[in-house]
Design a protein around this motif. Structure first.
Motif, PDB file in Angstrom:
ATOM      1  N   THR A 112       0.823  -1.205   0.000  1.00 37.75           N
ATOM      2  CA  THR A 112       0.000   0.000   0.000  1.00 37.75           C
ATOM      3  C   THR A 112       0.859   1.259   0.000  1.00 37.75           C
ATOM      4  OG1 THR A 112      -1.651  -1.188   1.275  1.00 37.75           O
ATOM      5  CG2 THR A 112      -1.853   1.201   1.237  1.00 37.75           C
ATOM      6  N   GLU A 113       1.916   1.240   0.815  1.00 40.77           N
ATOM      7  CA  GLU A 113       2.709   2.464   0.965  1.00 40.77           C
ATOM      8  C   GLU A 113       3.527   2.785  -0.281  1.00 40.77           C
ATOM      9  OE1 GLU A 113       4.554   3.450   4.533  1.00 40.77           O
ATOM     10  OE2 GLU A 113       2.928   2.679   5.776  1.00 40.77           O
ATOM     11  N   LEU A 114       4.144   1.766  -0.871  1.00 41.52           N
ATOM     12  CA  LEU A 114       4.940   2.055  -2.066  1.00 41.52           C
ATOM     13  C   LEU A 114       4.022   2.584  -3.182  1.00 41.52           C
ATOM     14  CD1 LEU A 114       7.853   1.991  -3.206  1.00 41.52           C
ATOM     15  CD2 LEU A 114       7.279  -0.193  -4.268  1.00 41.52           C
ATOM     16  N   GLU A 115       2.811   2.042  -3.259  1.00 39.62           N
ATOM     17  CA  GLU A 115       1.869   2.526  -4.283  1.00 39.62           C
ATOM     18  C   GLU A 115       1.567   4.011  -4.092  1.00 39.62           C
ATOM     19  OE1 GLU A 115      -1.283  -0.086  -5.395  1.00 39.62           O
ATOM     20  OE2 GLU A 115      -2.663   1.537  -5.856  1.00 39.62           O
ATOM     21  N   THR A 116       1.290   4.387  -2.843  1.00 43.28           N
ATOM     22  CA  THR A 116       0.979   5.793  -2.578  1.00 43.28           C
ATOM     23  C   THR A 116       2.162   6.696  -2.945  1.00 43.28           C
ATOM     24  OG1 THR A 116      -0.386   4.997  -0.757  1.00 43.28           O
ATOM     25  CG2 THR A 116       0.070   7.345  -0.808  1.00 43.28           C
ATOM     26  N   VAL A 117       3.363   6.265  -2.565  1.00 47.57           N
ATOM     27  CA  VAL A 117       4.542   7.099  -2.824  1.00 47.57           C
ATOM     28  C   VAL A 117       4.885   7.118  -4.323  1.00 47.57           C
ATOM     29  CG1 VAL A 117       6.967   7.501  -2.266  1.00 47.57           C
ATOM     30  CG2 VAL A 117       5.408   6.729  -0.479  1.00 47.57           C
ATOM     31  N   MET A 118       4.774   5.974  -4.986  1.00 47.85           N
ATOM     32  CA  MET A 118       5.065   5.962  -6.423  1.00 47.85           C
ATOM     33  C   MET A 118       4.062   6.824  -7.201  1.00 47.85           C
ATOM     34  SD  MET A 118       7.809   4.500  -7.148  1.00 47.85           S
ATOM     35  CE  MET A 118       8.433   5.069  -5.574  1.00 47.85           C
ATOM     36  N   MET A 119       2.813   6.834  -6.757  1.00 49.36           N
ATOM     37  CA  MET A 119       1.820   7.688  -7.416  1.00 49.36           C
ATOM     38  C   MET A 119       2.152   9.161  -7.191  1.00 49.36           C
ATOM     39  SD  MET A 119      -0.180   5.782  -9.186  1.00 49.36           S
ATOM     40  CE  MET A 119      -1.562   6.861  -9.549  1.00 49.36           C
ATOM     41  N   ASP A 120       2.744   9.465  -6.040  1.00 53.60           N
ATOM     42  CA  ASP A 120       3.237  10.834  -5.814  1.00 53.60           C
ATOM     43  C   ASP A 120       4.405  11.142  -6.753  1.00 53.60           C
ATOM     44  OD1 ASP A 120       1.353  11.370  -3.901  1.00 53.60           O
ATOM     45  OD2 ASP A 120       2.742  11.535  -2.208  1.00 53.60           O
ATOM     46  N   TRP A 121       5.352  10.220  -6.842  1.00 54.61           N
ATOM     47  CA  TRP A 121       6.502  10.420  -7.748  1.00 54.61           C
ATOM     48  C   TRP A 121       5.987  10.718  -9.162  1.00 54.61           C
ATOM     49  CZ3 TRP A 121      11.310   6.669  -7.582  1.00 54.61           C
ATOM     50  CH2 TRP A 121      11.970   6.795  -6.353  1.00 54.61           C
ATOM     51  N   LEU A 122       5.076   9.878  -9.618  1.00 54.68           N
ATOM     52  CA  LEU A 122       4.594  10.038 -10.992  1.00 54.68           C
ATOM     53  C   LEU A 122       3.785  11.328 -11.142  1.00 54.68           C
ATOM     54  CD1 LEU A 122       4.374   8.998 -13.848  1.00 54.68           C
ATOM     55  CD2 LEU A 122       2.550   7.446 -13.126  1.00 54.68           C
ATOM     56  N   GLY A 123       2.974  11.613 -10.137  1.00 54.59           N
ATOM     57  CA  GLY A 123       2.204  12.864 -10.157  1.00 54.59           C
ATOM     58  C   GLY A 123       3.123  14.070 -10.258  1.00 54.59           C
ATOM     59  N   LYS A 124       4.245  14.007  -9.550  1.00 59.17           N
ATOM     60  CA  LYS A 124       5.210  15.119  -9.615  1.00 59.17           C
ATOM     61  C   LYS A 124       5.898  15.177 -10.980  1.00 59.17           C
ATOM     62  CE  LYS A 124       6.003  15.119  -4.627  1.00 59.17           C
ATOM     63  NZ  LYS A 124       6.910  14.668  -3.540  1.00 59.17           N
ATOM     64  N   MET A 125       6.187  14.011 -11.553  1.00 61.97           N
ATOM     65  CA  MET A 125       6.772  14.010 -12.906  1.00 61.97           C
ATOM     66  C   MET A 125       5.840  14.694 -13.897  1.00 61.97           C
ATOM     67  SD  MET A 125       8.387  10.314 -13.757  1.00 61.97           S
ATOM     68  CE  MET A 125       8.505   9.090 -12.481  1.00 61.97           C
ATOM     69  N   LEU A 126       4.538  14.525 -13.682  1.00 62.58           N
ATOM     70  CA  LEU A 126       3.526  15.103 -14.577  1.00 62.58           C
ATOM     71  C   LEU A 126       3.209  16.543 -14.215  1.00 62.58           C
ATOM     72  CD1 LEU A 126       0.903  12.211 -14.387  1.00 62.58           C
ATOM     73  CD2 LEU A 126       2.324  12.709 -16.372  1.00 62.58           C
ATOM     74  N   LYS A 127       3.808  17.014 -13.131  1.00 62.98           N
ATOM     75  CA  LYS A 127       3.501  18.330 -12.574  1.00 62.98           C
ATOM     76  C   LYS A 127       2.000  18.483 -12.338  1.00 62.98           C
ATOM     77  CE  LYS A 127       7.804  20.375 -13.733  1.00 62.98           C
ATOM     78  NZ  LYS A 127       8.461  19.332 -12.907  1.00 62.98           N
ATOM     79  N   LEU A 128       1.427  17.474 -11.705  1.00 65.56           N
ATOM     80  CA  LEU A 128       0.027  17.576 -11.291  1.00 65.56           C
ATOM     81  C   LEU A 128      -0.078  18.622 -10.186  1.00 65.56           C
ATOM     82  CD1 LEU A 128      -1.412  13.930 -11.037  1.00 65.56           C
ATOM     83  CD2 LEU A 128      -1.714  15.610 -12.863  1.00 65.56           C
ATOM     84  N   PRO A 129      -1.231  19.295 -10.103  1.00 69.71           N
ATOM     85  CA  PRO A 129      -1.425  20.238  -9.000  1.00 69.71           C
ATOM     86  C   PRO A 129      -1.284  19.530  -7.653  1.00 69.71           C
ATOM     87  CG  PRO A 129      -3.171  20.457 -10.637  1.00 69.71           C
ATOM     88  CD  PRO A 129      -2.367  19.274 -11.031  1.00 69.71           C
ATOM     89  N   GLU A 130      -0.809  20.273  -6.672  1.00 69.39           N
ATOM     90  CA  GLU A 130      -0.564  19.772  -5.318  1.00 69.39           C
ATOM     91  C   GLU A 130      -1.758  18.982  -4.752  1.00 69.39           C
ATOM     92  OE1 GLU A 130       2.483  20.192  -4.310  1.00 69.39           O
ATOM     93  OE2 GLU A 130       2.069  19.090  -2.450  1.00 69.39           O
ATOM     94  N   ASP A 131      -2.963  19.399  -5.134  1.00 72.93           N
ATOM     95  CA  ASP A 131      -4.192  18.743  -4.639  1.00 72.93           C
ATOM     96  C   ASP A 131      -4.235  17.246  -4.910  1.00 72.93           C
ATOM     97  OD1 ASP A 131      -4.990  21.276  -4.154  1.00 72.93           O
ATOM     98  OD2 ASP A 131      -6.590  21.327  -5.651  1.00 72.93           O
TER      99      ASP A 131
END
Lengths: 464, 464
Positions: A112-131
Motif C-alpha cells: 500500500t505504501e509504495l503505491e501511494t509514494v510511487m503515485m506521488d513520484w509520478l504525479g510530480k513528474m507530470l507536474k500535477l497540481p498539489e491537490d
C-alpha cells in the motif's frame, strides 16, 4: 517443482524470454491461424500424471507462438502501445514471488505504501497540481487501477455517490432510485466504447457530446454547456463529464464531477513540451492515464488520481471485521480492489530509466511518428486525417472508404506489418500507432515502402 | 537495460526469489512497522538520472521487506491462501514477455483460445455439467476474471440485463429505470462485503438472507422462498441470488439467476471426496471460484463459468470498428476486459502438477486443518466454532469476546504467526486458515504451542 529446479528453469526462462525479444522481428507479426486452431493441438483434458517441464517448454513454440499477435514486434502498429521493459519484468518476477494481496494496509504495508509514494513520484513528474498529491498530509492522491475503463467506472461511481448524497442532504425524503434515474453523465462521441459500458454498468444515462472534424474532434465547451442547460431544463441532473481534455465551462460552480482520461497521451506529459496538453487539470476531480501503455511499466498499471481520497473511500467502503486492523484510522490509504504489488514495477522502471530516460523514450516515438507523417505528406496519393500530436498517425488514400478498406486488408493479409482502422467523420482511416520499444527509423521506412507498394496494387485494381 | 543485461539480472532475480522462498520461515511473518514507515526511506521524487540496478536491488531488503506481510510463510494463517507455485511464476515470466493484450480474438488468438480450452480442462477436473463446457459447439464456457468480486458483479450485471430484457419483451412500453428500481437481488448474510458493493455498483437492491448457526450458516431454501414471495407481493422483481451453495428452491421455474461463488472451496472440488459440496450446480446459471487461492495458480485467476456465453456477451457487447476483425462471427469468444495471457499459468500448473499432484496438495492442507482441529478439541479451554470441512479452522477460547480479542492481539503482536478474526453469531472467533504451500505438521504444532502459551497468559491476567 522445488526451489532447486526453479533456479534452473527460471534461468532457462530468462534466456527464452531474451531470445524471444531479441529475435521478435523475424516472427510473423500477425498470426495466420483460424479460430479454433489451438484446441486440436493439445489434449482435451488435463493430464492425470505430471507432464515433463521439457514437454511444456517445447509446446510454447508448437502451440502458443503460432497464434500470438506480437505486440512488441517493431512491425506492430495496431491499437496502441502496451509497455514492455526489462526493469518492469524483473519487478513483476519479484512481485509474483512475494505474492501478497494488498486489499488493506495491514495485508501488506509495503504494498500500500509504495503505491501511494510511487503515485506521488509520478504525479510530480507530470507536474500535477498539489491537490492530487498525497504527501504526508494531503487529501488527494493516486491509486493504481487495472485499466482506464476501470478508472472511468470508479470515477463515475464516486461521482454518482457524491451527487446522490448532495441531493439527499438538501432533500432527505427523496427516494434514491428517483435520483439515479434523473442523473446524466456526458462523454465525447470519440470516447472508447468502455465509457458507454461504464454508464450501462452504473445504470445511469451516458450522453455523447458531438464533436466535429473542424474542432479536431475535441469537445467544445459551448456544445457541452447547451446540453447541460437543456437537460437541467428537462428535470435531469447532470453530474459527471468524462473527456480527454479539461473544460473551461466546468471551472465555474457547476457541481459536476470532471474526470480526465488521457489513457495514451498521459505518459507524454512528463515532457515539458507536451505538458500544456494537460493545462486546466486543476479544475478536474479525477485524472487517469495508462502508465502501462507508453511509460515502460508492463500491464496492468492504470494510474488514477483524485483530489479527495474520501470521495473514493466513501463510495466503496465496507468495513468487515476480517479486514480491520490496528492502524485502521491512522493509515487512511485506499485500495479499491485486491491486487498484487504493482507499484514495484513503477519503482524499478522510474529508477532504472530515470526521468530523463523516460522522456527520451517518449520523444523518440514522437519523432518516429513525425517521420512517418512526412513520408505520408510527401506522397500526393495520401492524406493525413488528423493532426499528429504524439505517436499516432491517422492517414488514408485520397478516395473512397472501399479503397482504404481494401488497402488495409491487403496490408494485414501480408502479415509483415499490422495496423487497425478507425472511423473519423464517416471516413475509413488507417491508424499507424508507434508501439514497440524497439521500433527504429528503418522499420518505419520499411513499413511505408510496403504500404505504398500495396496501395499501388490496390489503386490499379479498383476503379477510382 | 538491454537484453544482455536482462539475461544477467533476470538470473540474479531468479536466485533472489529462490532464496526468499527458501528462507521465508526466518522472516517475521507480520511486519512491525507504523503507517508511513516507507515514505521516509526513499526520496520524495523520482531520480532525473538513472539509479544503478545494484542500488535498486539493495533497497528490496532495506525498504520493501520490512513492510511485507509474508503471505507464503508457513507461519501465515490469516485471511485465505493465495497461490504461489514455481510453474505459475515461470508462466507469468513468459506472459510478461509476450505482453499481449487479449481484448479480442484477433488481438492475440492464442491468448483467447488457450483461456477457453484451459477453462474447459478445469471445468472437467471439477466435473462441471456439460452445459458449462465450451468444447467446439457448446453454448457455455469459462472466462478468467480478476477476483471473485469481479465475477459476482459480472454475473449480477448479466442477470440485470437478462431480467430487464425479459420484462421489456412482454411489456415494451415500460421505462427501463422503472424496472431497475424494482429489481431485488439476494445474498447470504455471511457473504463477503464485495457482494454488497456489487449491488451498490449495479444500483440494485441487495437483500441479505439471514442464516443461523444451527444451520451451519447455510442459506435455507425456506427462508429464501419466503423473502421472494414477500418481495413479489410488494411489487418487486426478484432476479438474482448469489450464494455459496445451490438451492433446491431455484431448481423450479423461477426465472432468477443463480450465481454460485465458491471462491475458496472451489479448488477442493477436483477431489472426488469434496465434489458433493458442489451438487446441484446443474441448476446454476454461473459458477465461480478462485483458482488463485488454493489451486497453485498465482493471482490473478478467478475462474468463472456460465451456461450461456450469450448472456455475458449480450450484457457487455460493444462493437467499435477498431476492434472488428475478419473472424468476428466465427470466433465467438468472449473476453470481458483487457487482460494479459493469464491462461498460461493454468497450463503450466495443470501440466507440471498433473491432476493427481493438485489433489495431493488440497488433501495435505485439509489433513493439516484436521490436525489443528484435533489439537484444539483436545484442549478443554477451547472450542471449535464451525465445522472444519476444508482448510479453515474457526476456534475460540471458551469465554468472552474480550478474552479472545486479547488473545488474538497477543498472537499478532508476537509476530511469530499471523491470524485474523471473524464474527460468528456475535462471537469473536479466531480463524486459522491453512495458507502456505510449504506448511507442514511441525508448523501447525508450533503454532498451537504458541497459541496455548499466550492463552494461558491472557487467562491469568483477565478475570473470567
Amino acid at each position: 517443482m522445488d526451489t532447486t529446479e526453479f533456479r534452473r528453469r527460471g534461468k532457462e526462462m530468462v534466456d527464452l524470454i531474451a531470445d524471444y525479444l531479441e529475435n521478435i522481428e523475424q516472427r510473423t507479426v500477425y498470426p495466420d491461424v483460424e479460430p479454433g486452431y489451438l484446441r486440436s493441438l493439445i489434449p482435451e483434458e488435463a493430464p492425470e500424471e505430471p507432464d515433463t517441464y521439457e514437454d511444456v517448454v517445447k509446446d510454447i513454440e508448437r502451440v502458443i507462438m503460432p497464434g500470438v499477435t506480437h505486440w512488441h514486434s517493431p512491425y506492430f502498429y495496431a491499437y496502441f502501445p502496451t509497455a514492455n521493459s526489462f526493469p518492469a519484468m524483473l519487478a513483476d518476477m519479484l512481485s509474483g514471488a512475494i505474492g501478497c494481496i494488498g486489499f488493506s494496509w495491514a495485508a501488506s504495508p509495503a504494498c500500500t505504501e509504495l503505491e501511494t509514494v510511487m503515485m506521488d513520484w509520478l504525479g510530480k513528474m507530470l507536474k500535477l497540481p498539489e491537490d492530487f498529491i498525497a504527501g504526508t498530509h494531503g487529501q488527494g492522491g493516486g491509486v493504481i487501477q487495472g485499466t482506464a475503463s476501470e478508472a472511468t467506472l470508479v470515477a463515475l461511481l464516486a461521482a454518482r455517490c457524491r451527487a446522490v448524497r448532495m441531493i439527499l442532504a438538501s432533500d432527505p425524503q427523496r427516494p434514491e432510485t428517483g435520483i439515479t434515474s434523473k442523473l446524466v453523465a456526458y462523454s465525447s462521441d470519440q470516447a472508447h466504447c468502455s465509457v458507454e459500458r461504464a454508464g450501462m454498468i452504473a445504470g445511469v444515462r451516458m450522453k455523447k457530446i458531438p464533436t466535429e472534424q473542424s474542432d479536431k474532434y475535441a469537445v467544445q465547451g459551448e456544445t457541452l454547456r447547451r446540453m447541460i442547460q437543456e437537460d437541467k431544463a428537462a428535470g435531469l441532473i447532470p453530474f459527471y463529464v468524462r473527456t480527454e481534455h479539461t473544460h473551461p465551462l466546468l471551472r465555474n460552480a457547476e457541481k459536476i464531477w470532471m474526470h480526465i482520461d488521457a489513457a495514451y497521451a498521459g505518459s507524454s506529459f512528463i515532457c515539458p513540451e507536451f505538458r500544456p496538453l494537460l493545462n486546466g487539470i486543476e479544475f478536474a476531480d479525477s485524472f487517469n492515464f495508462n502508465a502501462h501503455k507508453w511509460l515502460l511499466v508492463n500491464f496492468d498499471c492504470s494510474t488514477m488520481w483524485v483530489k479527495k481520497r474520501s470521495d473514493l473511500i466513501g463510495a466503496f467502503e465496507m468495513d468487515p471485521l476480517y479486514l480491520k486492523h490496528d492502524h485502521q484510522e491512522s493509515g487512511r490509504y485506499f485500495c479499491t480492489d485486491n491486487s498484487l504489488f504493482r507499484s514495484l514495477k513503477m519503482w524499478f522502471v522510474f529508477r532504472i530509466y530515470g526521468l530523463k530516460g523516460l522522456q527520451d523514450y517518449i520523444r523518440k516515438h514522437v519523432e518516429l511518428a513525425k517521420e512517418f507523417e512526412s513520408l505520408v505528406r510527401a506522397d500526393q496519393r495520401f492524406e493525413i486525417s488528423a493532426d499528429v500530436v504524439l505517436g499516432l498517425v491517422c492517414f488514408r488514400l485520397k478516395g473512397s472508404n472501399e479503397v482504404n478498406e481494401t488497402l488495409l486488408k491487403r496490408i494485414n493479409n501480408g502479415r509483415k506489418i499490422h495496423l487497425v482502422p478507425c472511423l473519423l467523420s464517416g471516413q475509413f482511416v488507417l491508424r499507424f500507432a508507434l508501439c514497440a520499444r524497439t521500433t527504429e527509423s528503418r522499420h518505419i521506412r520499411e513499413a511505408w515502402q510496403l504500404i505504398t507498394q500495396l496501395a499501388e496494387e490496390v489503386m490499379q485494381e479498383l476503379p477510382h
